[in-house]
Design an enzyme around this catalytic site. Structure first.
Site, PDB file in Angstrom:
ATOM      1  N   LYS A  86       0.834  -1.209   0.000  1.00  0.00           N
ATOM      2  CA  LYS A  86       0.000   0.000   0.000  1.00  0.00           C
ATOM      3  C   LYS A  86       0.863   1.251   0.000  1.00  0.00           C
ATOM      4  CE  LYS A  86      -4.425  -0.793   1.966  1.00  0.00           C
ATOM      5  NZ  LYS A  86      -5.361  -0.824   3.070  1.00  0.00           N
ATOM      6  N   GLU A 137     -16.156   8.976  12.570  1.00  0.00           N
ATOM      7  CA  GLU A 137     -16.300   9.351  11.165  1.00  0.00           C
ATOM      8  C   GLU A 137     -17.630   8.821  10.618  1.00  0.00           C
ATOM      9  OE1 GLU A 137     -14.230  11.421   9.279  1.00  0.00           O
ATOM     10  OE2 GLU A 137     -16.182  11.226   8.365  1.00  0.00           O
ATOM     11  N   GLU A 149     -18.641   5.168   1.895  1.00  0.00           N
ATOM     12  CA  GLU A 149     -17.710   4.856   0.806  1.00  0.00           C
ATOM     13  C   GLU A 149     -18.297   5.291  -0.532  1.00  0.00           C
ATOM     14  OE1 GLU A 149     -16.169   0.848   0.958  1.00  0.00           O
ATOM     15  OE2 GLU A 149     -15.689   1.101   3.073  1.00  0.00           O
ATOM     16  N   LYS A 192     -21.447   7.226  17.236  1.00  0.00           N
ATOM     17  CA  LYS A 192     -21.082   6.511  16.006  1.00  0.00           C
ATOM     18  C   LYS A 192     -21.852   5.194  15.890  1.00  0.00           C
ATOM     19  CE  LYS A 192     -19.208   5.033  12.407  1.00  0.00           C
ATOM     20  NZ  LYS A 192     -19.565   5.570  11.102  1.00  0.00           N
ATOM     21  N   PHE A 205     -32.510   5.884   3.385  1.00  0.00           N
ATOM     22  CA  PHE A 205     -32.296   4.545   3.943  1.00  0.00           C
ATOM     23  C   PHE A 205     -33.587   3.762   4.109  1.00  0.00           C
ATOM     24  CE2 PHE A 205     -27.782   3.971   4.658  1.00  0.00           C
ATOM     25  CZ  PHE A 205     -27.359   5.204   4.189  1.00  0.00           C
ATOM     26  N   GLY A 244     -24.882  -4.539   3.576  1.00  0.00           N
ATOM     27  CA  GLY A 244     -23.570  -5.151   3.781  1.00  0.00           C
ATOM     28  C   GLY A 244     -22.556  -4.054   3.984  1.00  0.00           C
ATOM     29  N   CYS A 267     -18.941  -1.777   7.486  1.00  0.00           N
ATOM     30  CA  CYS A 267     -19.301  -1.213   8.793  1.00  0.00           C
ATOM     31  C   CYS A 267     -20.641  -1.647   9.374  1.00  0.00           C
ATOM     32  CB  CYS A 267     -19.200   0.298   8.732  1.00  0.00           C
ATOM     33  SG  CYS A 267     -17.451   0.778   8.665  1.00  0.00           S
TER      34      CYS A 267
END
Ligand SMILES: NC(=O)C1=CN([C@@H]2O[C@H](COP(=O)(O)OP(=O)(O)OC[C@H]3O[C@@H](n4cnc5c(N)ncnc54)[C@H](O)[C@@H]3O)[C@@H](O)[C@H]2O)C=CC1
Ligand SMILES: O=C(O)[C@H]1O[C@H](OP(=O)(O)OP(=O)(O)OC[C@H]2O[C@@H](n3ccc(=O)[nH]c3=O)[C@H](O)[C@@H]2O)[C@H](O)[C@@H](O)[C@@H]1O
Length: 431
Positions: free
Chosen positions: A41, A152, A156, A205, A250, A258, A261
């Site tokens: 990476k 956070e 994605e 979170k 949502f 999936g 998270c």
């Protein structure tokens, strides 16, 4: 005191969150070193490439290359750092609790930092981690170092935009000065800053992800009820979402949630509750509904095809959602595994997904286009709502398939049109 727009920041972890955090903090004017322990990476990043797909990230990294570097070397990351962001992965452990071993490894390694005054936890962690982190920092001789939880909320595929335009910035800190410093690190971003104690920030979170997952499981349960009663879930949920108290987001029924998270965070929250002696009935049901939802696709195929042994089944989409290459906890992996267990032969297509070495994919065949995958197949499942699937010439595909059977697990296509083209077409909650 350094300029509030020119902090020296070390970010630990060059994954989806670490890279986005590092790039965005550099964009905000800070000098950032991102450290990872994965040599490949770091090699890719040092060569000017980005090892993950995230729109806008590559450009942002290039634009800020004077202020943003990547390293494998711990000493290099720590040499100048005033603020350390922990962005390593917190995967599920065997018990379902979050595995914090990588977090502890980073926290312990900070002992050698000569200028460090603040540690920020960005990884998603169980409530109570801050207390343990504080103790670990004290043990490492970093008693004067401030600690904050700064969870956070980016998704994605839109993480750069989400980071720069968040709904809120949540900061949990035990000392007001630490909260002020984290807020200042974000100056340039126009969003409400909500400060609280560390435990509460950790819980914000987990609660946020749990509520998002709850909305989807609710939509999926209503969709099943619609199937059983002849109502149309898209009409129903569309109208439900128009109530401003509920909101439209949502509530899209589908093949189940999936990703890296929701599955791990909902399970980690459930285990966190269990560890306090509380069985959380709602959260448990939300997880159960999701597990069942992924398997309902198999039953729908069986209703039409009977025995699946020897059938060629195509999974259209492998990533857990469109716009990402991420395959973590993707519903496609569960479907592939279940189909293979039924004796079916699995083909798949996805424009971006990077399958891991996960077992179910080893014997699945990947094709370059949906049409090639569908040629001669017995049935197909739309698993990920990639826009490319709308452009497929479905009329031609109906001729190419051995049996034109399609389960549209994302309600992407028009039922009437597909049936007119000759498909045995099934979707989620629509007649
Ligand atoms: N992926 C997402 O969209 C979101 C993730 N999160 C949370 O952020 C955390 C990170 O998630 P991702 O970035 O998706 O994980 P990831 O797996 O993409 O990246 C984690 C990185 O940390 C590196 N790493 C492991 N140990 C290390 C060490 N000791 N020092 C330096 N680097 C190390 C790994 O090599 C890897 O590159 C998790 O806790 C996750 O729950 C929170 C919000 C959104
Ligand atoms: O903690 C995290 O990692 C992130 O998890 C999610 O982000 P992400 O997993 O990237 O993706 P989402 O867009 O939330 O989708 C998650 C899953 O739910 C599914 N979904 C989403 C919305 C919907 O209406 N229906 C539905 O089935 C998607 O297909 C996908 O499988 C949250 O949206 C982020 O706020 C959070 O920061």
């Amino acid at each position: 005191m350094a300029d509030r727009r020119n902090r020296r920041v070390a970010v630990f972890g060059a994954g989806y969150i670490g890279l986005v955090t590092g790039a965005c903090l550099a964009e905000l004017g800070h000098r950032v070193v991102v450290r990872d322990i994965d040599p490949e990476k770091v090699r890719v990043l040092q060569g000017g490439d980005v090892p993950i797909y995230e729109p806008g990230l590559g450009d942002m990294i290039t634009r800020n290359k004077e202020r943003l570097t990547f390293t494998l070397d711990l000493d290099e990351a720590l040499a100048e750092a005033e603020v350390a962001y922990v962005c390593v992965d917190t995967p599920p452990s065997v018990s379902g609790d979050a595995d914090l071993s990588k977090v502890w490894s980073v926290v312990r390694s900070l002992a050698a930092a000569p200028h460090l005054h603040t540690v920020v936890m960005k990884s998603t962690v169980p409530v109570g981690t801050g207390v343990r982190a504080r103790a670990a920092l004290d043990e490492a001789g970093l008693t004067a170092t401030g600690y904050a939880s700064n969870p956070e909320f980016t998704a994605e595929g839109r993480a750069v935009n989400d980071f720069m335009n968040p709904d809120r910035i949540v900061i949990g800190a035990d000392e007001p000065a630490t909260a002020v410093l984290i807020a200042e690190l974000h100056s340039g971003i126009d969003a409400p800053v909500v400060t609280m104690d560390v435990r509460s920030a950790e819980m914000v979170k987990l609660a946020s992800n749990a509520l998002l997952a709850t909305k989807i499981s609710f939509a999926n349960e209503i969709a099943t009820l619609c199937e059983n009663t002849g109502a149309d879930a898209m009409e129903v949920l569309g109208a439900v979402g128009l109530d401003h108290r509920l909101g439209p987001h949502f509530l899209r029924p589908g093949i189940g949630w999936g990703g890296s998270c929701f599955p791990k965070d909902s399970e980690a929250l459930r285990q966190l509750a269990s560890n306090t002696g509380f069985h959380p009935p709602l959260l448990s049901a939300v997880i159960d509904v999701n597990n069942i939802q992924k398997r309902r696709a198999i039953q729908k195929l069986k209703d039409v095809l009977g025995d699946l042994a020897g059938r060629e089944i195509v999974l259209l989409g492998m990533a857990f959602k469109p716009g990402t290459d991420d395959m973590r906890e993707a519903p496609s992996a569960v479907l592939a595994s279940r189909l293979q267990a039924e004796g079916a032969s699995v083909r798949c297509w996805d424009p971006l997904a990077r399958p891991s070495a996960a077992e179910p994919w080893l014997s699945a065949r990947r094709y370059a286009s949906p049409e090639e995958a569908l040629d001669g197949a017995d049935a197909a499942v739309v698993v990920t709502e990639w826009a490319q699937l709308r452009d497929v010439d479905w009329g031609r595909v109906a001729q190419l398939m051995r049996r034109p059977v399609l389960f549209d697990g994302r309600n992407l296509l028009d039922p009437a049109e597909m049936r007119e083209l000759g498909f045995t077409y099934m979707s989620v909650g629509r007649p």
